[in-house]
Motif scaffolding. Structure first.
Motif, mmCIF file in Angstrom:
data_model
loop_
_atom_site.group_PDB
_atom_site.id
_atom_site.type_symbol
_atom_site.label_atom_id
_atom_site.label_comp_id
_atom_site.label_asym_id
_atom_site.label_seq_id
_atom_site.Cartn_x
_atom_site.Cartn_y
_atom_site.Cartn_z
ATOM 1 N N LYS A 13 35.561 -13.700 4.316
ATOM 2 C CA LYS A 13 34.753 -12.670 4.972
ATOM 3 C C LYS A 13 33.291 -12.889 4.632
ATOM 4 N N ASP A 14 32.444 -12.742 5.649
ATOM 5 C CA ASP A 14 31.000 -12.808 5.434
ATOM 6 C C ASP A 14 30.338 -12.059 6.589
ATOM 7 N N GLU A 15 29.061 -11.817 6.476
ATOM 8 C CA GLU A 15 28.376 -11.124 7.560
ATOM 9 C C GLU A 15 26.930 -11.573 7.662
ATOM 10 N N ILE A 16 26.371 -11.378 8.847
ATOM 11 C CA ILE A 16 24.959 -11.638 9.081
ATOM 12 C C ILE A 16 24.357 -10.392 9.731
ATOM 13 N N VAL A 17 23.051 -10.281 9.673
ATOM 14 C CA VAL A 17 22.343 -9.183 10.337
ATOM 15 C C VAL A 17 21.338 -9.802 11.291
ATOM 16 N N GLU A 18 21.376 -9.364 12.533
ATOM 17 C CA GLU A 18 20.465 -9.863 13.550
ATOM 18 C C GLU A 18 19.843 -8.678 14.272
ATOM 19 N N LYS A 19 18.541 -8.475 14.081
ATOM 20 C CA LYS A 19 17.826 -7.362 14.711
ATOM 21 C C LYS A 19 18.559 -6.039 14.505
ATOM 22 N N LYS A 20 18.892 -5.780 13.275
ATOM 23 C CA LYS A 20 19.531 -4.546 12.813
ATOM 24 C C LYS A 20 21.006 -4.414 13.185
ATOM 25 N N SER A 21 21.558 -5.341 13.964
ATOM 26 C CA SER A 21 22.993 -5.331 14.245
ATOM 27 C C SER A 21 23.726 -6.109 13.155
ATOM 28 N N ARG A 22 24.813 -5.525 12.644
ATOM 29 C CA ARG A 22 25.654 -6.206 11.651
ATOM 30 C C ARG A 22 26.789 -6.933 12.355
ATOM 31 N N PHE A 23 26.987 -8.174 11.984
ATOM 32 C CA PHE A 23 28.093 -8.969 12.513
ATOM 33 C C PHE A 23 28.970 -9.364 11.328
ATOM 34 N N ILE A 24 30.132 -8.742 11.230
ATOM 35 C CA ILE A 24 31.046 -8.989 10.108
ATOM 36 C C ILE A 24 32.149 -9.926 10.581
ATOM 37 N N ALA A 25 32.239 -11.093 9.961
ATOM 38 C CA ALA A 25 33.245 -12.087 10.342
ATOM 39 C C ALA A 25 34.362 -12.130 9.303
ATOM 40 N N ILE A 26 35.589 -11.986 9.776
ATOM 41 C CA ILE A 26 36.761 -12.066 8.910
ATOM 42 C C ILE A 26 37.705 -13.109 9.485
ATOM 43 N N THR A 27 38.244 -13.956 8.636
ATOM 44 C CA THR A 27 39.158 -15.010 9.083
ATOM 45 C C THR A 27 40.531 -14.829 8.441
ATOM 46 N N SER A 28 41.534 -15.383 9.102
ATOM 47 C CA SER A 28 42.891 -15.301 8.560
ATOM 48 C C SER A 28 43.720 -16.483 9.044
ATOM 49 N N PRO A 29 44.548 -17.075 8.169
ATOM 50 C CA PRO A 29 45.483 -18.098 8.638
ATOM 51 C C PRO A 29 46.574 -17.451 9.479
ATOM 52 N N VAL A 30 46.950 -18.086 10.568
ATOM 53 C CA VAL A 30 48.006 -17.571 11.443
ATOM 54 C C VAL A 30 48.875 -18.725 11.925
ATOM 55 N N GLU A 31 50.145 -18.447 12.103
ATOM 56 C CA GLU A 31 51.070 -19.453 12.601
ATOM 57 C C GLU A 31 51.568 -19.134 13.997
ATOM 58 N N THR A 32 51.513 -17.863 14.389
ATOM 59 C CA THR A 32 52.012 -17.441 15.690
ATOM 60 C C THR A 32 51.000 -16.499 16.347
ATOM 61 N N GLU A 33 51.155 -16.319 17.655
ATOM 62 C CA GLU A 33 50.272 -15.388 18.350
ATOM 63 C C GLU A 33 50.491 -13.962 17.863
ATOM 64 N N GLU A 34 51.735 -13.644 17.512
ATOM 65 C CA GLU A 34 52.022 -12.304 16.996
ATOM 66 C C GLU A 34 51.241 -12.031 15.720
ATOM 67 N N GLU A 35 51.161 -13.022 14.833
ATOM 68 C CA GLU A 35 50.391 -12.855 13.597
ATOM 69 C C GLU A 35 48.903 -12.690 13.906
ATOM 70 N N ALA A 36 48.413 -13.458 14.878
ATOM 71 C CA ALA A 36 46.998 -13.349 15.247
ATOM 72 C C ALA A 36 46.686 -11.962 15.791
ATOM 73 N N LEU A 37 47.518 -11.465 16.688
ATOM 74 C CA LEU A 37 47.287 -10.151 17.282
ATOM 75 C C LEU A 37 47.400 -9.041 16.238
ATOM 76 N N SER A 38 48.320 -9.200 15.304
ATOM 77 C CA SER A 38 48.471 -8.217 14.237
ATOM 78 C C SER A 38 47.224 -8.182 13.360
#
Length: 221
Positions: A13-38
């Motif tokens: 997880k990390d984030e950046i700020v651009e012109k007062k907007s926060r962009f929070i990026a979170i990543t996760s390992p996934v093996e199936t589409e169901e895991e990704a959607l969850s």
């Protein structure tokens, strides 16, 4: 079969700020589409008060499944830039959600593309990405006379011994990449004048974690 590829092993997880907007990026390992959607849904619930939850995920050795969403941002300004980062970095079995808290200043389409791209890169930088290799688990049985030669061959090739057993004979266990297995087996056979017994016990995916070769079971493939 793809002999090796980079996969997301541990999310970050990390984030950046651009012109007062926060962009929070979170990543996760996934093996199936169901895991990704969850994972995406869980992120939405965690940041329920945010305006946008844009995402992308890729699954499979050749990105057989690739999806993305702008989640209300102008078309092509969020989901695709996130997906492009995953594809350019050649990371597989990964999902990325970039949550945006609007800061009151419009960024424009170019600004949004740059912000979501930067956020996705930051999220990946905080993650653990490993190279997954395909190969075999090889059992080597030898007498003590041939042990030194085998250890030398393995050492020269940078092959670490997984397990060893010393009784009236010596049994070693190593992991070999597919492309190297025949040459290693040939070198050991010639180096011990055919006295060492070699047995391929398992075809598997493996990687090195903290310098230690590790067989990858289904859940971390």
């Amino acid at each position: 079969m793809t002999e090796q590829c980079k996969i997301l092993y541990q999310g970050g997880k990390d984030e950046i700020v651009e012109k007062k907007s926060r962009f929070i990026a979170i990543t996760s390992p996934v093996e199936t589409e169901e895991e990704a959607l969850s994972f995406i849904e869980a992120t939405r619930k965690k940041y329920w008060d945010a305006r946008h939850h844009c995402f992308a995920y890729v699954i499979g050795d050749r990105n057989e499944l690739a999806r993305c969403s702008d989640d209300g941002e102008p078309q092509g300004t969020a989901g695709k830039p996130i997906l492009d980062v995953l594809i350019k970095e050649e990371v597989h079995n990964a999902a990325v959600v970039v949550t945006r808290y609007f800061g009151g200043v419009l960024l424009g389409t170019g600004g949004l593309v740059r912000a979501y791209t930067s956020a996705a890169k930051a999220g990946l930088s905080s993650s653990v990405i490993i190279t997954r290799l395909h190969g075999i688990k090889l059992e080597i049985c030898t007498d003590y006379t041939g042990l030194g030669k085998i250890q030398y061959i393995l050492g020269q090739r940078g092959i670490r011994i997984l397990n060893s057993e010393y009784t009236d004979a010596v049994r070693l266990e190593v992991l070999l990449e597919d492309e190297a297995k025949e040459s290693v087996k040939k070198e050991i056979t010639e180096g011990t004048s055919g006295q060492a017994r070699l047995l391929e016990t398992k075809s598997c995916w493996f990687t090195e974690i903290d310098g230690i070769p590790t067989v990858m079971e289904r859940r971390n493939i």
